[in-house]
Scaffold this motif. Structure first.
Motif, mmCIF file in Angstrom:
data_model
loop_
_atom_site.group_PDB
_atom_site.id
_atom_site.type_symbol
_atom_site.label_atom_id
_atom_site.label_comp_id
_atom_site.label_asym_id
_atom_site.label_seq_id
_atom_site.Cartn_x
_atom_site.Cartn_y
_atom_site.Cartn_z
ATOM 1 N N TRP A 4 1.024 -1.278 -0.138
ATOM 2 C CA TRP A 4 -0.161 -0.019 -0.065
ATOM 3 C C TRP A 4 0.861 1.264 -0.144
ATOM 4 O O TRP A 4 2.047 1.439 0.829
ATOM 5 C CB TRP A 4 -1.071 -0.093 1.227
ATOM 6 C CG TRP A 4 -1.854 1.017 1.234
ATOM 7 C CD1 TRP A 4 -1.712 2.220 1.934
ATOM 8 C CD2 TRP A 4 -3.078 1.065 0.472
ATOM 9 N NE1 TRP A 4 -2.985 3.177 1.401
ATOM 10 C CE2 TRP A 4 -3.952 2.273 0.316
ATOM 11 C CE3 TRP A 4 -3.902 0.005 -0.594
ATOM 12 C CZ2 TRP A 4 -4.976 2.658 -0.068
ATOM 13 C CZ3 TRP A 4 -4.985 0.494 -0.997
ATOM 14 C CH2 TRP A 4 -5.498 1.883 -0.891
ATOM 15 N N PRO A 5 0.562 2.181 -0.990
ATOM 16 C CA PRO A 5 1.318 3.384 -0.973
ATOM 17 C C PRO A 5 1.400 4.352 0.199
ATOM 18 O O PRO A 5 0.399 4.591 0.803
ATOM 19 C CB PRO A 5 0.845 3.972 -2.112
ATOM 20 C CG PRO A 5 -0.525 3.821 -2.109
ATOM 21 C CD PRO A 5 -0.382 2.149 -1.807
ATOM 22 N N SER A 6 2.578 4.840 0.665
ATOM 23 C CA SER A 6 2.785 5.720 1.842
ATOM 24 C C SER A 6 2.234 6.961 1.396
ATOM 25 O O SER A 6 2.099 7.566 0.390
ATOM 26 C CB SER A 6 4.337 5.835 2.192
ATOM 27 O OG SER A 6 4.297 6.796 2.966
ATOM 28 N N GLY A 7 1.478 7.632 2.325
ATOM 29 C CA GLY A 7 0.663 8.584 2.397
ATOM 30 C C GLY A 7 -0.678 8.514 2.037
ATOM 31 O O GLY A 7 -1.457 9.869 1.968
ATOM 32 N N SER A 31 -6.717 15.074 5.839
ATOM 33 C CA SER A 31 -5.518 15.533 5.913
ATOM 34 C C SER A 31 -4.555 15.155 4.834
ATOM 35 O O SER A 31 -3.518 15.610 4.542
ATOM 36 C CB SER A 31 -4.801 15.251 7.531
ATOM 37 O OG SER A 31 -4.575 13.846 7.474
ATOM 38 N N GLY A 32 -5.221 14.207 4.112
ATOM 39 C CA GLY A 32 -4.346 13.735 2.886
ATOM 40 C C GLY A 32 -5.127 12.896 2.013
ATOM 41 O O GLY A 32 -6.329 12.465 2.246
ATOM 42 N N PRO A 67 -5.944 18.565 -4.695
ATOM 43 C CA PRO A 67 -4.768 18.697 -5.481
ATOM 44 C C PRO A 67 -4.511 20.293 -5.661
ATOM 45 O O PRO A 67 -5.087 20.957 -5.437
ATOM 46 C CB PRO A 67 -5.354 18.313 -7.042
ATOM 47 C CG PRO A 67 -6.885 18.573 -6.822
ATOM 48 C CD PRO A 67 -7.224 18.414 -5.443
ATOM 49 N N GLN A 68 -3.085 20.419 -5.964
ATOM 50 C CA GLN A 68 -2.582 21.685 -6.244
ATOM 51 C C GLN A 68 -3.040 21.950 -7.623
ATOM 52 O O GLN A 68 -3.127 21.242 -8.602
ATOM 53 C CB GLN A 68 -1.146 21.717 -5.921
ATOM 54 C CG GLN A 68 -0.771 21.401 -4.720
ATOM 55 C CD GLN A 68 -1.147 22.649 -3.491
ATOM 56 O OE1 GLN A 68 -1.037 23.642 -3.665
ATOM 57 N NE2 GLN A 68 -1.583 21.939 -2.439
ATOM 58 N N LEU A 131 -10.925 16.847 -5.053
ATOM 59 C CA LEU A 131 -11.218 16.224 -6.267
ATOM 60 C C LEU A 131 -11.527 14.650 -5.951
ATOM 61 O O LEU A 131 -10.685 14.055 -5.026
ATOM 62 C CB LEU A 131 -10.044 16.122 -7.278
ATOM 63 C CG LEU A 131 -9.900 15.402 -8.444
ATOM 64 C CD1 LEU A 131 -10.829 15.776 -9.358
ATOM 65 C CD2 LEU A 131 -8.462 15.282 -9.001
ATOM 66 N N ALA A 132 -12.616 14.366 -6.454
ATOM 67 C CA ALA A 132 -12.709 12.759 -6.293
ATOM 68 C C ALA A 132 -12.737 12.070 -7.743
ATOM 69 O O ALA A 132 -13.379 12.321 -8.664
ATOM 70 C CB ALA A 132 -14.172 12.655 -5.751
ATOM 71 N N ILE A 133 -12.002 10.806 -7.604
ATOM 72 C CA ILE A 133 -11.823 10.237 -8.872
ATOM 73 C C ILE A 133 -12.603 8.961 -8.724
ATOM 74 O O ILE A 133 -11.954 8.007 -8.040
ATOM 75 C CB ILE A 133 -10.290 9.773 -9.141
ATOM 76 C CG1 ILE A 133 -9.699 11.410 -9.212
ATOM 77 C CG2 ILE A 133 -10.085 9.019 -10.441
ATOM 78 C CD1 ILE A 133 -8.076 10.983 -9.193
#
Length: 249
Positions: A4-7, A31-32, A67-68, A131-133
């Motif tokens: 599982w990807p960090s963050g 928060s992320g 997202p930025q 943003l929701a994907i």
């Protein structure tokens, strides 16, 4: 199998109205970035408000993030998600044969629709608050073709086309890892490497296709996707750039 990807957060729900709706509900407190997986959706939806068929055992997930950048830049993440889906399918099946990407937001397998992507965002002006994907993948079962529009591509499942039995949580792990890779690439280097990678996997590139909106229909040779994500066709009237449409071939 990928880690599982960090963050990135993850929440798994037995049932929800829609993972996109859940994304809207939880976005203010995040928060992320966070993935949401539901084993059952009661009111899943696709593009233009179309209902999304959601048989048991398929993947119904949404990534919600802050997202930025501008809304136009945020929208390019449909290409990021498409590449991640392609790589996740390769990871769980061990094969890339028959897989391709259809502009603007579908993944095809052996010419049929395997997966779809839907982006939704909120914000004001040039700011995207979240943003929701939304992503749906036919892992174990394809919806009935008779329940779809007459011009829709034949739906297929990973199981029926490859024999691979993959549960949603396993697929989500591969998807999340692949997405994190391409997201890092997008943030660091911009859209160009994503665009080129997407084009290398594009369905019907160099062939005649039809792009249809509610008001018009454009037929031409699929030349490329430009640096804003628009579909570019060579037509009898010249080169045409199309920002949004349904594509048929």
């Amino acid at each position: 199998m990928s880690d599982w990807p960090s963050g990135y957060g993850k929440r798994v729900l037995d049932e929800v109205d829609s993972t996109l709706n859940e994304a809207s509900r939880i976005a203010p407190g995040l928060s992320g970035p966070e993935w949401i997986l539901a084993h059952r959706q009661t009111t899943g939806r696709g593009r233009r408000g179309r209902p999304w068929s959601d048989p048991q055992g398929n993947l119904s997930a949404t990534l919600v993030m802050r997202p930025q950048g501008t809304p136009d830049q945020a929208a390019l993440r449909s290409f990021v998600a498409a590449l991640a889906l392609f790589d996740a399918a390769v990871a769980v099946t061990g094969r890339a044969d028959g897989l391709s990407l259809k502009w603007p937001n579908d993944v095809l397998l052996n010419g049929g629709k395997l997966a779809g992507i839907l982006l939704e965002s909120t914000g004001q002006g040039t700011t995207v608050s979240h943003l929701a994907i939304g992503i749906g993948v036919n892992l174990s079962e394809a919806p009935s073709w008779g329940s779809l529009e007459g011009t829709a591509l034949r739906p297929v499942s990973l199981l029926s086309e490859t024999g691979a039995q993959v549960d949603p949580e396993t697929f989500l792990t591969e998807l999340a890892a692949s997405y994190a890779h391409y997201e890092d690439q997008f943030v660091t280097y911009g859209f160009e490497p994503i665009r080129l990678a997407w084009l290398s996997r594009a369905a019907r590139l160099g062939e005649t296709i039809t792009a249809r909106t509610a008001l018009s229909e454009t037929v031409g040779t699929f030349e490329t996707v430009d640096d804003t994500g628009n579909l570019v066709l060579n037509t009898a009237k010249g080169r045409v750039s199309i920002p949004a449409a349904d594509v048929f071939f």
